[in-house]
Design an enzyme around this catalytic site. Structure first.
Site, PDB file in Angstrom:
ATOM      1  CG  ASP A  37      -1.866   0.714   0.906  1.00 30.48           C
ATOM      2  OD1 ASP A  37      -3.170   0.119  -0.046  1.00 30.48           O
ATOM      3  OD2 ASP A  37      -2.719   1.984   1.376  1.00 30.48           O
ATOM      4  CG  ASP A  70       3.084   5.496  -5.716  1.00 33.60           C
ATOM      5  OD1 ASP A  70       1.944   5.320  -6.334  1.00 33.60           O
ATOM      6  OD2 ASP A  70       3.385   6.204  -5.878  1.00 33.60           O
ATOM      7  CB  VAL A  71      -0.185   1.135  -8.366  1.00 27.39           C
ATOM      8  CG1 VAL A  71      -0.484  -0.188  -7.078  1.00 27.39           C
ATOM      9  CG2 VAL A  71      -0.930   2.151  -8.388  1.00 27.39           C
ATOM     10  CG  ASN A  97      -7.761  -3.996  -4.122  1.00 31.26           C
ATOM     11  OD1 ASN A  97      -8.768  -3.934  -3.932  1.00 31.26           O
ATOM     12  ND2 ASN A  97      -8.009  -2.736  -3.115  1.00 31.26           N
ATOM     13  CE1 TYR A 162     -12.278   4.032 -10.204  1.00 28.77           C
ATOM     14  CE2 TYR A 162     -13.810   3.787 -10.904  1.00 28.77           C
ATOM     15  CZ  TYR A 162     -13.996   3.460 -10.085  1.00 28.77           C
ATOM     16  OH  TYR A 162     -13.562   2.229  -9.136  1.00 28.77           O
ATOM     17  CE  LYS A 166     -11.692   0.381 -10.548  1.00 26.75           C
ATOM     18  NZ  LYS A 166     -10.402  -0.758 -10.018  1.00 26.75           N
ATOM     19  CB  THR A 207     -14.854   0.782   1.163  1.00 19.73           C
ATOM     20  OG1 THR A 207     -15.049   1.956   0.401  1.00 19.73           O
ATOM     21  CG2 THR A 207     -14.769  -1.125   0.734  1.00 19.73           C
TER      22      THR A 207
HETATM   23  N1  NAD Z   1     -15.841   0.683  -2.411  1.00 18.54           N
HETATM   24  C1  NAD Z   1     -16.687   0.560  -4.089  1.00 18.54           C
HETATM   25  O1  NAD Z   1     -17.625   0.528  -3.316  1.00 18.54           O
HETATM   26  C2  NAD Z   1     -15.868   0.042  -5.214  1.00 18.54           C
HETATM   27  C3  NAD Z   1     -16.746  -0.572  -5.926  1.00 18.54           C
HETATM   28  C4  NAD Z   1     -16.714  -0.197  -7.358  1.00 18.54           C
HETATM   29  C5  NAD Z   1     -14.828  -1.137  -7.600  1.00 18.54           C
HETATM   30  N2  NAD Z   1     -14.322  -0.501  -5.986  1.00 18.54           N
HETATM   31  C6  NAD Z   1     -12.795  -0.777  -6.838  1.00 18.54           C
HETATM   32  O2  NAD Z   1     -11.628  -1.244  -5.668  1.00 18.54           O
HETATM   33  C7  NAD Z   1     -10.830  -0.711  -5.532  1.00 18.54           C
HETATM   34  C8  NAD Z   1     -10.950  -0.520  -3.123  1.00 18.54           C
HETATM   35  O3  NAD Z   1     -11.111   0.184  -2.983  1.00 18.54           O
HETATM   36  P1  NAD Z   1     -11.725   0.346  -1.838  1.00 18.54           P
HETATM   37  O4  NAD Z   1     -12.795   1.152  -1.798  1.00 18.54           O
HETATM   38  O5  NAD Z   1     -11.540  -0.595  -0.843  1.00 18.54           O
HETATM   39  O6  NAD Z   1     -10.816   1.582  -1.727  1.00 18.54           O
HETATM   40  P2  NAD Z   1     -10.165   2.452   0.155  1.00 18.54           P
HETATM   41  O7  NAD Z   1     -10.142   3.499  -0.175  1.00 18.54           O
HETATM   42  O8  NAD Z   1     -10.610   1.786   0.957  1.00 18.54           O
HETATM   43  O9  NAD Z   1      -8.809   1.170  -0.118  1.00 18.54           O
HETATM   44  C9  NAD Z   1      -8.096   1.612  -1.442  1.00 18.54           C
HETATM   45  C10 NAD Z   1      -6.169   1.317  -1.017  1.00 18.54           C
HETATM   46  O10 NAD Z   1      -5.527   1.357  -1.867  1.00 18.54           O
HETATM   47  C11 NAD Z   1      -4.971   2.422  -1.238  1.00 18.54           C
HETATM   48  N3  NAD Z   1      -4.187   2.893  -2.888  1.00 18.54           N
HETATM   49  C12 NAD Z   1      -4.465   4.873  -2.739  1.00 18.54           C
HETATM   50  N4  NAD Z   1      -3.863   4.539  -4.130  1.00 18.54           N
HETATM   51  C13 NAD Z   1      -2.040   3.694  -4.425  1.00 18.54           C
HETATM   52  C14 NAD Z   1      -1.024   3.981  -5.094  1.00 18.54           C
HETATM   53  N5  NAD Z   1      -0.593   4.559  -5.589  1.00 18.54           N
HETATM   54  N6  NAD Z   1      -0.048   2.975  -4.639  1.00 18.54           N
HETATM   55  C15 NAD Z   1      -0.758   2.156  -3.779  1.00 18.54           C
HETATM   56  N7  NAD Z   1      -1.736   1.777  -2.514  1.00 18.54           N
HETATM   57  C16 NAD Z   1      -2.469   2.829  -2.606  1.00 18.54           C
HETATM   58  C17 NAD Z   1      -5.234   3.356  -0.392  1.00 18.54           C
HETATM   59  O11 NAD Z   1      -4.303   4.249   0.870  1.00 18.54           O
HETATM   60  C18 NAD Z   1      -6.061   2.020   0.570  1.00 18.54           C
HETATM   61  O12 NAD Z   1      -5.801   1.668   1.628  1.00 18.54           O
HETATM   62  C19 NAD Z   1     -10.588   0.145  -6.426  1.00 18.54           C
HETATM   63  O13 NAD Z   1     -10.004  -0.419  -7.128  1.00 18.54           O
HETATM   64  C20 NAD Z   1     -11.899   0.444  -6.366  1.00 18.54           C
HETATM   65  O14 NAD Z   1     -11.745   1.295  -7.187  1.00 18.54           O
HETATM   66  C21 NAD Z   1     -14.972  -0.104  -4.853  1.00 18.54           C
END
Ligand code: NAD
Length: 279
Positions: A37, A70-71, A97, A162, A166, A207
């Site tokens: 992360d 950091d991706v 993710n 976004y 995706k 989340t």
């Molecule tokens: N929550 C939703 O409703 C939802 C719906 C569809 C898809 N998603 C996808 O699911 C995935 C996770 O989302 P979430 O809701 O758990 O988010 P979240 O914010 O709870 O967690 C995301 C994590 O990614 C980390 N992060 C951010 N930028 C980063 C980087 N450059 N390098 C490494 N780590 C990084 C953050 O520090 C965090 O720990 C994402 O790809 C999001 O697009 C989420």
């Protein structure tokens, strides 16, 4: 039966939300997990939280490590993958993710804003896969990648950059599945030298991306959840269960697919109306 005994998994964006639920689930099922992360402290806290859960059953304790990753930074990604292999001596499963969304309108999305979303969400995912690939190809029984896409990659949900990112992830999984489905020697059924690539497409999931916006975010989450056939938002553990399935040997002949995990949001725009009408 523990589906991931002896397997090592790297989960990017694993410190929170869906990524953390995936890390916990894979650790529950016997994997040694590495939480990568951008937030190093949160990753360390997440790994400690999993380790503190103790032993899930008669077998060994859960094992979780944290690495900074950091991706958007190739050097950081390569370092995180190298650290993972050093910690675990292998890398069998990658959960890619990270995704960054925005509420900025398309008209106001300049090149910098476009890149701010596309880079972590699409390019970042490819960076991580490229760095992990040599190790995944060495994985006994085949490597597995599960990418977190979104319903935004399947249907119009708003957010052009976004959503395009995706959708790109979904197509990349298909092409990678085709390219790396069999051992390069052509030895069909070889124990290694091939990787399965799949994606999940979560719908609205509870989340911090919703909850950190306070009452307004909670309301949006409820309203989006209400549009699904099942009438509610999802929980991170429900996404993690699907990720674990696709990463496991239970999905041994599944590659290149995207599994919607969305309470039926993507079945069609009338899903909830049909459900309420009972027709
Ligand atoms: N929550 C939703 O409703 C939802 C719906 C569809 C898809 N998603 C996808 O699911 C995935 C996770 O989302 P979430 O809701 O758990 O988010 P979240 O914010 O709870 O967690 C995301 C994590 O990614 C980390 N992060 C951010 N930028 C980063 C980087 N450059 N390098 C490494 N780590 C990084 C953050 O520090 C965090 O720990 C994402 O790809 C999001 O697009 C989420």
């Amino acid at each position: 039966m523990k589906r991931f005994e002896g397997r090592a998994a790297l989960i990017t964006g694993g410190a929170n939300g869906i990524g953390f639920a995936c890390a916990r689930r894979l650790a529950d099922e016997g994997a040694t997990v590495v939480i990568g992360d951008i937030d190093r402290d949160a990753a360390a806290d997440a790994a400690s939280a999993i380790n503190d859960l103790g032993t899930p059953s008669a077998s060994r304790e859960r094992v979780a490590h944290a690495v900074e990753c950091d991706v958007t930074d190739r050097g950081s990604v390569e370092h995180a993958v190298a650290e993972t292999v050093q910690l675990c001596e292998s890398l069998d499963v990658l959960v890619s993710n990270v995704g960054v969304a925005s509420t900025v309108s398309f008209a106001d999305t300049d090149d910098a804003e476009w890149e701010r979303q596309i880079d972590p969400t699409l390019s970042g995912s490819m960076r991580v896969i490229r760095a992990a690939l040599p190790h995944l190809l060495d994985a006994p029984g085949g490597g597995a990648v599960v990418a977190t896409s979104s319903v935004n990659g399947l249907i119009a949900c708003g957010g052009v950059a976004y959503s395009a990112a995706k959708a790109g992830v979904i197509n990349a999984m298909k092409n990678l599945a085709a390219e790396y489905g069999a051992n390069a020697t052509g030895a069909v059924g070889a124990d290694s030298g091939w990787v399965r690539f799949n994606a999940v497409a979560p719908g609205t999931t509870a989340t911090r991306v919703w909850t950190e916006r306070g009452a307004e975010g909670e309301r949006d989450m409820r309203e989006f959840g209400a549009l699904t056939a099942m009438g509610r938002a999802g929980q991170p553990d429900e996404i993690a269960a699907a990720v674990a399935f696709l990463a496991s040997q239970d999905a041994s002949w599944i590659t290149g697919v995207t599994l919607p995990v969305d309470g039926g949001l993507s079945v069609g725009p009338l899903a909830r109306i049909i459900a309420l009408d009972g027709s």
